[in-house]
Design a protein around this motif. Structure first.
Motif, short mmCIF file in Angstrom:
data_model
loop_
_atom_site.label_atom_id
_atom_site.label_comp_id
_atom_site.label_asym_id
_atom_site.label_seq_id
_atom_site.Cartn_x
_atom_site.Cartn_y
_atom_site.Cartn_z
N ASN A 65 66.03 101.47 94.73
CA ASN A 65 64.57 101.57 94.57
C ASN A 65 63.97 102.08 95.87
OD1 ASN A 65 64.60 100.16 91.98
ND2 ASN A 65 65.01 98.29 93.16
N VAL A 66 62.96 102.95 95.76
CA VAL A 66 62.30 103.48 96.95
C VAL A 66 61.03 102.66 97.21
CG1 VAL A 66 61.03 105.46 97.89
CG2 VAL A 66 63.21 105.81 96.70
N TRP A 67 60.84 102.27 98.47
CA TRP A 67 59.69 101.45 98.85
C TRP A 67 58.92 102.10 99.99
CZ3 TRP A 67 58.47 96.87 96.36
CH2 TRP A 67 59.48 96.30 95.57
N ALA A 68 57.60 101.92 99.98
CA ALA A 68 56.77 102.37 101.11
C ALA A 68 55.68 101.33 101.31
CB ALA A 68 56.15 103.73 100.80
N ARG A 69 55.37 101.02 102.56
CA ARG A 69 54.37 99.95 102.82
C ARG A 69 53.20 100.47 103.62
NH1 ARG A 69 55.75 94.39 102.11
NH2 ARG A 69 54.13 93.74 103.52
N LEU A 70 52.05 99.93 103.27
CA LEU A 70 50.85 100.17 104.06
C LEU A 70 50.34 98.79 104.49
CD1 LEU A 70 48.63 102.07 105.13
CD2 LEU A 70 47.50 101.85 102.90
N GLU A 71 50.36 98.54 105.80
CA GLU A 71 50.01 97.19 106.27
C GLU A 71 48.52 96.93 106.09
OE1 GLU A 71 52.40 95.10 106.90
OE2 GLU A 71 53.87 96.73 106.77
N ASP A 124 59.14 102.93 93.69
CA ASP A 124 59.66 103.82 92.65
C ASP A 124 60.99 103.21 92.20
OD1 ASP A 124 60.71 105.87 91.08
OD2 ASP A 124 61.39 107.02 92.83
N TRP A 125 60.97 102.53 91.05
CA TRP A 125 62.17 101.83 90.57
C TRP A 125 63.25 102.83 90.17
CZ3 TRP A 125 61.76 96.96 91.83
CH2 TRP A 125 60.50 96.33 91.81
N ALA A 126 64.50 102.47 90.44
CA ALA A 126 65.64 103.34 90.10
C ALA A 126 66.06 103.15 88.64
CB ALA A 126 66.81 103.04 91.02
N ASP A 127 66.25 104.25 87.94
CA ASP A 127 66.79 104.25 86.57
C ASP A 127 66.11 103.24 85.65
OD1 ASP A 127 68.25 104.78 84.32
OD2 ASP A 127 70.21 104.39 85.20
N LEU A 354 46.63 95.07 74.84
CA LEU A 354 47.65 95.19 73.79
C LEU A 354 49.02 94.87 74.35
CD1 LEU A 354 48.51 98.91 73.01
CD2 LEU A 354 47.30 98.18 75.05
N ARG A 355 49.92 94.54 73.45
CA ARG A 355 51.32 94.28 73.79
C ARG A 355 52.07 95.61 73.78
NH1 ARG A 355 55.43 90.04 74.28
NH2 ARG A 355 54.02 88.64 73.20
N SER A 356 52.94 95.83 74.74
CA SER A 356 53.67 97.09 74.80
C SER A 356 54.94 97.04 73.98
CB SER A 356 54.02 97.44 76.26
OG SER A 356 54.79 98.61 76.28
N GLY A 357 55.14 98.05 73.14
CA GLY A 357 56.40 98.19 72.40
C GLY A 357 57.40 98.98 73.22
N ALA A 358 56.90 99.72 74.21
CA ALA A 358 57.79 100.40 75.14
C ALA A 358 58.10 99.43 76.27
CB ALA A 358 57.13 101.65 75.70
N LEU A 359 59.19 99.69 76.90
CA LEU A 359 59.64 98.81 77.96
C LEU A 359 59.15 99.33 79.31
CD1 LEU A 359 61.45 96.41 78.26
CD2 LEU A 359 63.35 97.97 78.56
N HIS A 360 58.95 98.42 80.23
CA HIS A 360 58.49 98.82 81.56
C HIS A 360 59.15 97.98 82.63
CE1 HIS A 360 55.65 101.40 79.68
NE2 HIS A 360 55.27 100.42 78.90
N ASP A 361 59.24 98.54 83.84
CA ASP A 361 59.76 97.76 84.97
C ASP A 361 58.97 96.47 85.12
OD1 ASP A 361 61.86 99.54 86.07
OD2 ASP A 361 60.18 100.93 86.28
N ALA A 362 57.68 96.52 84.78
CA ALA A 362 56.83 95.34 84.86
C ALA A 362 57.43 94.16 84.08
CB ALA A 362 55.44 95.67 84.34
N ALA A 363 58.18 94.46 83.01
CA ALA A 363 58.76 93.39 82.20
C ALA A 363 59.83 92.62 82.99
CB ALA A 363 59.36 93.96 80.92
N GLU A 364 60.52 93.30 83.87
CA GLU A 364 61.48 92.61 84.75
C GLU A 364 60.74 91.91 85.88
OE1 GLU A 364 64.39 91.59 85.00
OE2 GLU A 364 65.34 92.56 83.30
#
Ligand code: HGY
Ligand code: MN
Ligand code: MN
Length: 421
Positions: A65-71, A124-127, A354-364
């Motif tokens: 996963n790619v990460w970037a931070r803004l303090e 930016d989550w991987a795969d 609404l409830r999502s029928g598609a999957l998202h990283d948010a679900a993890e």
């Protein structure tokens, strides 16, 4: 600090970035950002360019996963993002919208010269898609701790390549992917913008909506084993046609999904030997079953497996079933969903969840952090296809709604949400 005094996102710039990404990694055949390929790396290189223009550096965790931070003034940080990978011949917005909008949020704070009241973390989550190995949410499941490395590492793609070997070429050791979970310690919540990928918003004439949670999924590989034989000489009455067993099962799955008010998809069906002159002695089908309620998902799965068994028996075929991957249904954080609805009402002029029928990283991520999402409408409800699209006006409304949600969370006082991991 009030929302009015905070910097505002430049939605036109985000849309321009999306078009540039599409120019580099898409085209008439659709998006080509399949995870662990050159086009995906090129998409990530563009993200790196955009971040360095803003003056922010990025790094990768153990799951890629790619990460970037803004303090900002306070910790923990508000994480924002989505995924740059796509399905093969996918749409230009699926995932990319959320990542480039997150970059837009960071850009607005940096260029205003104001320090955000809380730190921001772009991811930016991987795969996310799992298109190649059938394992969705690779990076976000490693982050949340549900990733099963021994099982996932052995999953193979259509050409027989192992997941563990393929991700290793990108510098990811799947046995150590769970170490990505260390990043949880400095995060307070996660917000994601995504296209709906379905018809609900468009039908209701909404430019943005809040997401209350995601369905659960069971993904299984069913192998029917019959007897290969000559197409011209094997009598119709004595065949053990594995292909027809799989087809019969696929048709039955459709009925089960309708009965149970869920979805069941036979997204891949492979017949072997796969020539016109032989009765298929083997058939492999990949089945994706979804339902919003865990109990119903279980009922559906049992019915699906029963239908596969019955279809195999009818045609005197053997059956081997392998669970590829799954995820339980999940509700997002109540407090954050309320903020998301408020943002929709304030910016897009409508309050709907609404409830999502598609999957998202948010679900993890929702398993370990408070989470909320914003949806933009999808033209014709189409996604996972090159035709996927959203008008600039709708994109603008949804991007600005997401920005407002981020602002609300950034300026909120005390713990970010009720549920603390
Ligand atoms: O499979 C899905 O629902 C997603 O788009 N990754
Ligand atoms: Mn997506
Ligand atoms: Mn997708």
């Amino acid at each position: 600090l009030t929302a009015g005094k905070c910097p505002q996102i430049d939605a036109a710039r985000v849309i321009a970035d999306l078009r540039e990404l599409d120019r580099r990694t898409g085209g008439p055949g659709g998006a080509r950002r399949l995870a662990w390929t050159d086009e995906w790396r090129e998409a990530r290189a563009l993200l790196g360019e955009l971040l360095s223009q803003i003056g922010i550096s990025s790094d990768r965790d153990e799951a890629g996963n790619v990460w970037a931070r803004l303090e900002g003034d306070e910790e923990p940080a508000v994480a924002i993002g989505s995924h740059l990978d796509s399905v093969p011949s996918g749409g230009w917005l699926d995932g990319a919208l959320g990542v480039l909008a997150a970059a837009g949020v960071m850009r607005s704070w940096v260029s205003s010269g104001q320090r955000p009241p809380r730190s921001l973390a772009l991811v930016d989550w991987a795969d996310e898609e799992g298109a190649r190995f059938g394992h969705s949410l690779f990076g976000s499941s490693a982050f949340s701790g549900t990733f099963d490395a021994p099982h996932a590492g052995e999953l193979c793609d259509q050409t027989g390549q192992r997941l563990a070997d393929v991700v290793a070429a990108d510098g990811v050791d799947s046995r150590r992917a769970l170490e990505a979970g260390r990043r949880r310690a400095r995060l307070g919540c996660y917000l994601e913008l995504h296209i709906e990928q379905g018809p609900v918003l468009e039908r209701r004439g909404l430019r943005a909506a809040a997401v209350s949670g995601c369905v659960g999924i069971e993904r299984h590989r069913c192998r029917f084993i019959g007897q290969t034989g000559h197409a011209g000489t094997t009598p119709m009455t004595s065949r053990r046609d594995a292909g027809l067993a799989a087809c019969a099962a696929a048709l039955e799955l459709e009925q089960i999904a309708v009965r149970c008010a869920g979805t069941a998809t036979t997204g891949s069906l492979t017949l072997r030997p796969g020539i016109p002159t032989a009765v298929p002695g083997e058939a492999e089908m990949l089945v994706d079953v979804r339902h919003a309620e865990a109990a119903q998902l279980h009922v559906m799965l049992q019915a699906v497996l029963g239908a596969a068994r019955a279809a195999a028996d009818t045609r005197r075929c053997g059956l081997r079933v392998e669970r590829v991957w799954g995820i339980a249904p999940i509700e997002f954080d109540e407090t954050l969903v309320v903020l998301a609805r408020e943002a929709c009402a304030e910016i897009a002029g409508s309050d709907f969840a609404l409830r999502s029928g598609a999957l998202h990283d948010a679900a993890e991520v929702a398993r370990v952090l408070p989470v909320a999402m914003i949806f933009a409408p999808s033209r014709g409800g189409i996604s996972h296809a090159p035709e996927e699209d959203t008008s600039d006006a709708d994109l603008t409304a949804a991007i600005e709604t997401f920005d407002r949600l981020c602002t609300k969370v950034l300026i909120s006082r005390g713990p970010i949400a009720e549920r603390v991991a």
